[in-house]
Design a protein around this motif. Structure first.
Motif, PDB file in Angstrom:
ATOM      1  N   ASP A  89       0.810  -1.227   0.000  1.00 61.97           N
ATOM      2  CA  ASP A  89       0.000   0.000   0.000  1.00 61.97           C
ATOM      3  C   ASP A  89       0.837   1.268   0.000  1.00 61.97           C
ATOM      4  N   ASP A  90       2.124   1.144   0.257  1.00 59.23           N
ATOM      5  CA  ASP A  90       3.012   2.307   0.212  1.00 59.23           C
ATOM      6  C   ASP A  90       3.440   2.633  -1.213  1.00 59.23           C
ATOM      7  N   THR A  91       3.092   1.789  -2.166  1.00 56.29           N
ATOM      8  CA  THR A  91       3.434   2.049  -3.561  1.00 56.29           C
ATOM      9  C   THR A  91       2.802   3.353  -4.022  1.00 56.29           C
ATOM     10  N   ALA A  92       3.649   4.275  -4.487  1.00 56.83           N
ATOM     11  CA  ALA A  92       3.168   5.598  -4.880  1.00 56.83           C
ATOM     12  C   ALA A  92       4.337   6.395  -5.438  1.00 56.83           C
ATOM     13  N   VAL A  93       4.005   7.513  -6.050  1.00 56.40           N
ATOM     14  CA  VAL A  93       5.014   8.523  -6.365  1.00 56.40           C
ATOM     15  C   VAL A  93       5.111   9.438  -5.156  1.00 56.40           C
ATOM     16  N   TYR A  94       6.314   9.603  -4.661  1.00 58.10           N
ATOM     17  CA  TYR A  94       6.565  10.416  -3.481  1.00 58.10           C
ATOM     18  C   TYR A  94       7.129  11.776  -3.918  1.00 58.10           C
ATOM     19  N   TYR A  95       6.534  12.828  -3.384  1.00 59.86           N
ATOM     20  CA  TYR A  95       6.915  14.185  -3.719  1.00 59.86           C
ATOM     21  C   TYR A  95       7.393  14.919  -2.478  1.00 59.86           C
ATOM     22  N   CYS A  96       8.401  15.748  -2.641  1.00 60.23           N
ATOM     23  CA  CYS A  96       8.779  16.672  -1.592  1.00 60.23           C
ATOM     24  C   CYS A  96       8.252  18.058  -1.963  1.00 60.23           C
ATOM     25  N   ALA A  97       8.009  18.844  -0.941  1.00 60.40           N
ATOM     26  CA  ALA A  97       7.460  20.174  -1.152  1.00 60.40           C
ATOM     27  C   ALA A  97       7.866  21.073  -0.005  1.00 60.40           C
ATOM     28  N   THR A  98       7.730  22.370  -0.210  1.00 59.67           N
ATOM     29  CA  THR A  98       8.121  23.303   0.820  1.00 59.67           C
ATOM     30  C   THR A  98       7.137  24.458   0.913  1.00 59.67           C
ATOM     31  N   THR A  99       7.055  25.002   2.116  1.00 60.28           N
ATOM     32  CA  THR A  99       6.183  26.130   2.384  1.00 60.28           C
ATOM     33  C   THR A  99       6.803  26.968   3.485  1.00 60.28           C
ATOM     34  N   VAL A 100       6.320  28.203   3.609  1.00 56.50           N
ATOM     35  CA  VAL A 100       6.941  29.104   4.570  1.00 56.50           C
ATOM     36  C   VAL A 100       6.641  28.699   6.016  1.00 56.50           C
ATOM     37  N   ALA A 101       5.525  28.025   6.235  1.00 63.66           N
ATOM     38  CA  ALA A 101       5.174  27.580   7.574  1.00 63.66           C
ATOM     39  C   ALA A 101       4.331  26.325   7.459  1.00 63.66           C
ATOM     40  N   CYS A 102       4.640  25.347   8.271  1.00 61.92           N
ATOM     41  CA  CYS A 102       3.876  24.102   8.240  1.00 61.92           C
ATOM     42  C   CYS A 102       2.399  24.410   8.495  1.00 61.92           C
ATOM     43  N   GLY A 103       1.543  23.836   7.674  1.00 61.69           N
ATOM     44  CA  GLY A 103       0.119  24.108   7.752  1.00 61.69           C
ATOM     45  C   GLY A 103      -0.356  25.056   6.684  1.00 61.69           C
ATOM     46  N   ALA A 104       0.554  25.831   6.116  1.00 61.68           N
ATOM     47  CA  ALA A 104       0.210  26.718   5.004  1.00 61.68           C
ATOM     48  C   ALA A 104       0.255  25.943   3.690  1.00 61.68           C
ATOM     49  N   GLU A 105      -0.277  26.555   2.674  1.00 60.46           N
ATOM     50  CA  GLU A 105      -0.250  25.915   1.362  1.00 60.46           C
ATOM     51  C   GLU A 105       1.191  25.732   0.916  1.00 60.46           C
ATOM     52  N   TYR A 106       1.483  24.555   0.366  1.00 58.70           N
ATOM     53  CA  TYR A 106       2.835  24.283  -0.112  1.00 58.70           C
ATOM     54  C   TYR A 106       3.059  25.020  -1.433  1.00 58.70           C
TER      55      TYR A 106
END
Length: 119
Positions: A89-106
């Motif tokens: 079930d962990d099979t997937a494309v994994y993406y990294c992303a960044t945002t100015v503050a956790c909880g905000a839109e990436y």
């Protein structure tokens, strides 16, 4: 130009481990929250984990808690995701992303790395 380059995916048997890396450039890495997401075939994108930019607080989704570990190396501008006890079930494309503050839109996203777990 902001860049995020995810790597480390591959084909692994159930129960195995992988370490994903996300090398970044073009922004002040120390000041940003870093997150990992995944999207399995025909499923919605899921937030897997993030690590705070202030005190290193981490978050994990219930589906990966206890098996995944996120970390960041501010000297290398890189965020990692150690994934253990892999399940199909962990099979997937994994993406990294960044945002100015956790909880905000990436704001910025990497291109993704494919993890395939065989049973």
């Amino acid at each position: 130009e902001v860049q995020l380059q995810a790597s480390g995916g591959g084909l692994v048997q159930a129960g195995g481990s992988l370490r994903l890396s996300c090398a970044t450039s073009g922004f002040s890495f120390d000041d940003y929250c870093l997150g990992w997401f995944r999207q399995a075939p025909e499923k919605e994108r899921e937030g897997v984990s993030y690590i705070d930019n202030y005190d290193g607080d981490t978050y994990y989704s219930d589906s990966v808690k206890g098996r995944f570990a996120i970390s960041r190396d501010n000297a290398k501008n890189t965020v990692y995701l150690q994934i253990n006890s892999l399940k199909p079930d962990d099979t997937a494309v994994y993406y990294c992303a960044t945002t100015v503050a956790c909880g905000a839109e990436y704001l910025y996203w990497g291109q993704g790395t494919l993890v395939t777990v065989s049973s």
